[in-house]
Design an enzyme around this catalytic site. Structure first.
Site: not given
Ligand SMILES: [Zn+2]
Length: 542
Positions: A144, A371, A380
């Site tokens: 990111s 975001e 994840h």
């Molecule tokens: Zn990530």
């Protein structure tokens, strides 16, 4: 027939079957088409023409046919807005791969009682899209920090660094200074625009941080994360850079999580007293923020945020959790979290209100970056349930912005990188997207599709991640639909990884027509720059 790719192509041309073995997907009726037919009124005089060649008909009464005709007419009538944009809102779904969008769209529709496949998320409706290549200059599969740096500086760089060029060495605090790059948030603030950053991760996390901070390491979120040497030779932690951001009058709005990065380690969190701050320098940066300007306000709860005055002067820092804000599903399940932590939509709407008030006074427009950061975290964890609900969190925030801005605002929705989620099997239309592959039965039950070992499997799975270590035998619809279920993964890993294929850029508003084709990710900066005339405005400043 042998189903090589070429054979498959030929089979399409010859209209012969080339189904995968045992799939049987070709002979099912098409419930979606049936349902769509019911939604349309059939024309009084059906027009059915003979195409002739092989006797097949062109069925202009079929709602799918009409839908296609209507869409083409709509596309032909589409005229790009070529004037300069006054404002820009950039949404980033962290880790929002194409598969993630498709699956979340279906989930959103199913939660509304539709089949889901035909559902459209708010940004699915945007008129322009492009494919975006996400690699970092040193990484085939990116992170990111490098990707968001490309989006906000116009230059691709390495994984792990924030808004510094690729010449920098990771964690090299001595030399990173000469490689710092202006971000479009810095330029916007300098040009007198109102500026805001909103996230549901820590506000110092990589994606939001790239907009306002420079760092040779994304992990330098508080001063406690930097070595003494690093501090001596020039590294400043990300939280400090946020409160000391000195372009224009500083950020007008910063909403997110991450109070620990702003509070001394001796200080207990005011809302979650079990945790303390992380700063070693003894500074309380929430105080520093409030002392900067007469109109700087710090808030730490939903109610306090809602009460912020949209007076065109207020500069607001809102930190709503010690670390990341809660996942949507956990916030909605907990009355106390719900009363303290705002949704992404609530933060975005409030930020927009403050920025629009500032713009009404100053007349310089605004730039807002939002975001939805926990899509990435759900993935994840190998937990599609949470990841997909975070896309719905984003969808609601985008819808709120679309309802509140005019045609003078460029709205972009993209992702920084992909994840390994896949959507597979031959489930029937309307099959629960988080459930076992298969088909719902008439009696309200479910008939699962079976794998090579005669076991059921889920539609969604990961290429790697913690789900590989889960027992996979005797999956039931109930077990896989549970919010904590981790989808199966091929390669065992503690944390599922990012993936390297392209993501989508969705665009609407002035300059949106520049979003087309296949783009390097740093082009997004240049689309924004062109739409706002930003570098020209900064260059023309005294
Ligand atoms: Zn990530």
């Amino acid at each position: 027939m042998n189903c090589t790719p070429l054979a498959a192509l030929v089979s399409v041309m010859l209209l012969t079957a080339c189904s995968p073995q045992g799939a049987g997907h070709g002979d099912a009726p098409a419930p979606a088409a049936t349902q769509m037919k019911a939604q349309f009124d059939a024309p009084a005089t059906p027009v059915t023409g003979q195409l002739g060649l092989d006797g097949r008909t062109l069925d202009e009464t079929d709602p799918w046919y009409q839908q296609g005709q209507d869409k083409v007419a709509q596309l032909q009538a589409l005229t790009p807005i070529t004037e300069r944009a006054r404002n820009v809102v950039l949404f980033v779904g962290d880790g929002m791969s194409v598969t993630t969008i498709t699956a979340a769209r279906i989930l959103a529709g199913q939660l509304q009682g539709e089949n889901g496949e035909g559902h459209m998320l708010s940004f699915d409706e945007f008129p322009y899209t492009a494919m975006v290549k996400t690699y970092n200059t040193d990484a085939q599969v990116p992170d990111s920090a490098g990707t968001m740096s490309a989006i906000v500086t116009g230059v691709k760089t390495r994984a792990g660094v924030l808004s510094v060029s690729e010449q920098v060495a990771r964690r090299d605090c001595a030399s990173f200074g000469e490689h710092r790059l202006m971000t479009n948030m810095m330029m916007a603030a300098q040009a007198g625009m109102a500026t805001g950053v909103v996230t549901n991760t820590r506000i110092t996390h990589a994606t939001p941080a790239a907009t306002y901070a420079w760092s040779p390491d994304r992990n330098y979120e508080s001063d406690g994360d930097i070595t003494n040497w690093g501090k001596q030779v020039g590294c400043v932690d990300i939280a400090t850079q946020l409160v000391e951001f000195d372009y224009g009058r500083g950020l007008d709005v910063a909403f997110g999580g991450g109070r620990q990065q702003f509070l001394p380690k001796e200080q207990a969190d005011p809302i979650y007293p079990g945790v303390t701050g992380k700063r070693k320098d003894g500074r309380d940066l929430t105080q520093v923020w409030q002392q900067r300007h007469a109109d700087s306000i710090y808030v730490d709860s939903l109610l306090a945020m809602e009460a912020l005055p949209a007076d065109g002067k207020t500069q607001a820092l809102g930190l709503f959790a010690p670390s990341h804000n809660a996942y949507r599903v956990d916030r909605l399940a907990s009355e106390s979290e719900r009363s303290i932590q705002p949704s992404l939509e609530a933060m975005t709407s409030k930020a927009l209100e403050l920025l629009q008030a500032r713009d009404a006074q100053d007349g310089q427009g605004f730039m807002l970056v939002v975001e939805s950061g926990r899509i990435d975290h759900g993935h994840h964890a190998g937990n599609a349930h949470r990841a997909l609900h975070e896309v719905i969190e984003l969808d609601e925030a985008v819808a709120a912005v679309m309802a509140a801005v005019g045609e003078d605002t460029l709205v972009l929705v993209t992702a920084d990188h992909s994840h390994t989620l896949s959507m597979a099997g031959y489930s029937a239309i309307g099959n629960p997207i988080l459930g076992l592959a298969g088909r719902p039965t008439e009696d309200g039950g479910h008939e699962p599709m079976l794998d090579g070992e005669q076991q059921p499997f889920t539609t969604l799975a990961y290429a790697n991640g913690p789900g590989a270590n889960y027992p996979t035998a005797s999956l039931t619809q109930e077990s896989v639909m549970a919010p904590d279920y981790r989808q199966r993964a091929v390669t065992p890993m503690d944390s599922e990884t990012h993936a390297g294929e392209d993501v989508i850029l969705h665009a609407v508003g002035p300059g949106a027509q520049l979003a087309r084709g296949t783009l390097e990710q740093n082009v997004i900066f240049h689309i924004i720059d062109q739409a706002l005339g930003l570098s020209e405005r900064v260059a023309a400043m005294p």
